[in-house]
Design a protein around this motif. Structure first.
Motif, PDB file in Angstrom:
ATOM      1  N   UNK A 115      16.978  23.812  -8.493  1.00 18.36           N
ATOM      2  CA  UNK A 115      17.736  24.506  -9.529  1.00 18.36           C
ATOM      3  C   UNK A 115      17.870  25.994  -9.213  1.00 18.36           C
ATOM      4  N   UNK A 116      16.792  26.592  -8.739  1.00 15.09           N
ATOM      5  CA  UNK A 116      16.844  28.019  -8.378  1.00 15.09           C
ATOM      6  C   UNK A 116      17.856  28.258  -7.263  1.00 15.09           C
ATOM      7  N   UNK A 117      17.835  27.389  -6.264  1.00 11.79           N
ATOM      8  CA  UNK A 117      18.757  27.533  -5.137  1.00 11.79           C
ATOM      9  C   UNK A 117      20.196  27.344  -5.595  1.00 11.79           C
ATOM     10  N   UNK A 118      20.428  26.330  -6.437  1.00 15.52           N
ATOM     11  CA  UNK A 118      21.777  26.082  -6.927  1.00 15.52           C
ATOM     12  C   UNK A 118      22.286  27.187  -7.823  1.00 15.52           C
ATOM     13  N   UNK A 119      21.417  27.702  -8.687  1.00 17.06           N
ATOM     14  CA  UNK A 119      21.815  28.770  -9.614  1.00 17.06           C
ATOM     15  C   UNK A 119      22.089  30.081  -8.893  1.00 17.06           C
ATOM     16  N   UNK A 120      21.432  30.278  -7.767  1.00 20.85           N
ATOM     17  CA  UNK A 120      21.629  31.520  -7.017  1.00 20.85           C
ATOM     18  C   UNK A 120      22.887  31.479  -6.152  1.00 20.85           C
ATOM     19  N   UNK A 121      23.480  30.281  -6.008  1.00 20.86           N
ATOM     20  CA  UNK A 121      24.709  30.125  -5.243  1.00 20.86           C
ATOM     21  C   UNK A 121      25.898  30.188  -6.204  1.00 20.86           C
ATOM     22  N   UNK A 122      26.772  31.160  -5.991  1.00 17.61           N
ATOM     23  CA  UNK A 122      27.894  31.392  -6.900  1.00 17.61           C
ATOM     24  C   UNK A 122      28.760  30.145  -7.060  1.00 17.61           C
ATOM     25  N   UNK A 123      29.017  29.459  -5.961  1.00 17.84           N
ATOM     26  CA  UNK A 123      29.904  28.307  -5.996  1.00 17.84           C
ATOM     27  C   UNK A 123      29.309  27.151  -6.789  1.00 17.84           C
ATOM     28  N   UNK A 124      28.069  26.765  -6.490  1.00 16.99           N
ATOM     29  CA  UNK A 124      27.464  25.618  -7.174  1.00 16.99           C
ATOM     30  C   UNK A 124      27.213  25.922  -8.644  1.00 16.99           C
ATOM     31  N   UNK A 125      26.820  27.163  -8.952  1.00 18.14           N
ATOM     32  CA  UNK A 125      26.576  27.526 -10.355  1.00 18.14           C
ATOM     33  C   UNK A 125      27.866  27.446 -11.171  1.00 18.14           C
ATOM     34  N   UNK A 126      28.969  28.000 -10.624  1.00 22.03           N
ATOM     35  CA  UNK A 126      30.242  27.978 -11.345  1.00 22.03           C
ATOM     36  C   UNK A 126      30.785  26.553 -11.451  1.00 22.03           C
ATOM     37  N   UNK A 127      30.542  25.723 -10.434  1.00 23.48           N
ATOM     38  CA  UNK A 127      30.954  24.325 -10.512  1.00 23.48           C
ATOM     39  C   UNK A 127      30.242  23.616 -11.654  1.00 23.48           C
ATOM     40  N   UNK A 128      28.960  23.861 -11.798  1.00 24.82           N
ATOM     41  CA  UNK A 128      28.189  23.225 -12.867  1.00 24.82           C
ATOM     42  C   UNK A 128      28.705  23.662 -14.237  1.00 24.82           C
ATOM     43  N   UNK A 129      29.031  24.934 -14.359  1.00 24.84           N
ATOM     44  CA  UNK A 129      29.599  25.440 -15.612  1.00 24.84           C
ATOM     45  C   UNK A 129      30.963  24.809 -15.879  1.00 24.84           C
ATOM     46  N   UNK A 157      24.518  16.620  -5.988  1.00 27.08           N
ATOM     47  CA  UNK A 157      24.504  15.674  -7.105  1.00 27.08           C
ATOM     48  C   UNK A 157      23.249  15.840  -7.952  1.00 27.08           C
ATOM     49  N   UNK A 158      22.103  15.977  -7.311  1.00 30.58           N
ATOM     50  CA  UNK A 158      20.858  16.161  -8.056  1.00 30.58           C
ATOM     51  C   UNK A 158      20.859  17.481  -8.824  1.00 30.58           C
ATOM     52  N   UNK A 159      21.408  18.533  -8.223  1.00 36.02           N
ATOM     53  CA  UNK A 159      21.486  19.821  -8.910  1.00 36.02           C
ATOM     54  C   UNK A 159      22.398  19.726 -10.133  1.00 36.02           C
ATOM     55  N   UNK A 160      23.560  19.095  -9.970  1.00 35.39           N
ATOM     56  CA  UNK A 160      24.513  19.003 -11.077  1.00 35.39           C
ATOM     57  C   UNK A 160      24.002  18.112 -12.200  1.00 35.39           C
ATOM     58  N   UNK A 161      23.167  17.150 -11.867  1.00 32.58           N
ATOM     59  CA  UNK A 161      22.632  16.238 -12.880  1.00 32.58           C
ATOM     60  C   UNK A 161      21.488  16.862 -13.667  1.00 32.58           C
ATOM     61  N   UNK A 162      20.665  17.675 -13.012  1.00 32.34           N
ATOM     62  CA  UNK A 162      19.454  18.226 -13.643  1.00 32.34           C
ATOM     63  C   UNK A 162      19.819  19.096 -14.843  1.00 32.34           C
ATOM     64  N   UNK A 163      19.265  18.754 -15.991  1.00 32.60           N
ATOM     65  CA  UNK A 163      19.476  19.552 -17.189  1.00 32.60           C
ATOM     66  C   UNK A 163      20.789  19.292 -17.899  1.00 32.60           C
ATOM     67  N   UNK A 164      21.515  18.228 -17.537  1.00 31.19           N
ATOM     68  CA  UNK A 164      22.783  17.903 -18.192  1.00 31.19           C
ATOM     69  C   UNK A 164      22.764  16.452 -18.649  1.00 31.19           C
ATOM     70  N   UNK A 165      23.766  16.109 -19.472  1.00 31.44           N
ATOM     71  CA  UNK A 165      23.919  14.704 -19.875  1.00 31.44           C
ATOM     72  C   UNK A 165      25.099  14.056 -19.168  1.00 31.44           C
ATOM     73  N   UNK A 166      25.551  14.670 -18.066  1.00 32.30           N
ATOM     74  CA  UNK A 166      26.644  14.094 -17.288  1.00 32.30           C
ATOM     75  C   UNK A 166      26.161  12.876 -16.505  1.00 32.30           C
TER      76      UNK A 166
END
Length: 302
Positions: free
Chosen positions: A47-61, A80-89
């Motif tokens: 999650x830290x790695x994904x949130x620190x990456x502008x592209x993956x963070x904005x994609x999740x939003x 996929x694991x990053x986008x799933x963590x903490x969501x109901x998608x």
């Protein structure tokens, strides 16, 4: 959901992979799955790695909540694991290479990420029903297949009306620096590439050799590789009633990083599209392999 009855193999939904070119690619990635997990990777660090990456963070939003999303060619399924963590998608990780997909499945199981479905199959077998997903993501994949356009033609059918498709491909202009390094790699080997490759130079000493090997093999030894242009993908979009929304890099020089805008920012003209691609050579995207992303929205059928 599925057109054919799948098999379940230790948590993975599986279909037989029979195409010989696809098999050659899967055999390539079985040696060093890409991208590989670090030895100390867990849910928090992912999650830290994904949130620190502008592209993956904005994609999740951009995806939001309560959506269906598929990553075509998920490899080890880190995104996929990053986008799933903490969501109901409901996230689908789809890849033909079982050992790579297994790494993603094991990571999800060990870290209590329960909203990812792992599917082992070939794009060209067209296993999903039409209009299944709100989002289709396919980055770094189609240029490693026998027929990139046919692959696109199949996966765009999976979009619901008003759904978004995001396609990442090697660029004919932006990959120029990598083309040169590939020639040097064949002549001089990996020692020179460890010095010349901008991505490898940024890695710290704790980076595992497997992670380094997976990058080198993917960029310099892949058995199937093609490159594409902005106009080529825009033509694909037009054929299949997909509205062009934006690109990375942006055709219009988007300074606000509105990569995942809901509405089109315009496709510019031929000159602006060529210029944006040439600029890639001299920037970060060109130094890291020349991958570009095109974002489109499926037209609603009235």
């Amino acid at each position: 959901m599925f057109k054919f009855q799948p098999k379940i193999k230790d948590g993975l939904i599986t279909f037989d992979v029979n195409d010989q070119i696809t098999k050659s690619v899967t055999e390539f990635y079985e040696i060093e799955p890409f991208p590989n997990y670090s030895s100390n990777e867990d849910k928090r660090t992912l999650l830290d790695k994904g949130d620190s990456n502008d592209l993956s963070r904005k994609l999740k939003e951009f995806i939001g909540f309560n959506k269906t999303f598929i990553e075509i060619g998920s490899g080890t399924s880190q995104l996929s694991n990053y986008l799933a963590a903490g969501t109901n998608n409901k996230i689908y990780a789809f890849d033909p290479t079982e050992p790579a997909l297994r790494l993603g499945y094991n990571f999800a199981s060990e870290n209590n990420i329960n909203n990812v479905i792992f599917v082992n199959a070939d794009i060209f077998d067209d296993i999903f029903e039409d209009q299944t997903f709100d989002f289709v993501w396919c980055s770094g994949v189609l240029h490693h297949t026998k027929d990139p356009y046919l692959g696109f033609k199949i996966i765009q059918k999976y979009l619901k009306p008003n759904g978004y498709i995001l396609i990442g491909l090697y660029n004919k202009y932006g990959r120029f620096r990598t083309f040169l390094r590939q020639i040097l790699y064949k002549i001089f080997g990996r020692k020179l590439i460890m010095f010349m490759d901008p991505y490898l130079r940024t890695l710290d000493k704790s980076t595992s050799q497997r992670k380094i090997n997976s990058w080198i093999r993917d960029q310099y030894e892949h058995p199937v590789e093609q490159s594409h242009s902005f106009d080529e993908v825009i033509k694909w979009f037009d054929i299949h009633d997909i509205e062009f929304i934006n690109s990375i890099p942006s055709i219009g020089g988007d300074k606000n990083n509105l990569y995942f805008n809901k509405n089109s920012l315009g496709r510019g003209n031929l000159a602006s599209r060529v210029f944006s691609q040439i600029k890639m050579i001299f920037g970060r995207l060109g130094s890291e392999g020349g991958l570009f992303i095109m974002i489109g929205k499926k037209a609603r059928k009235d």
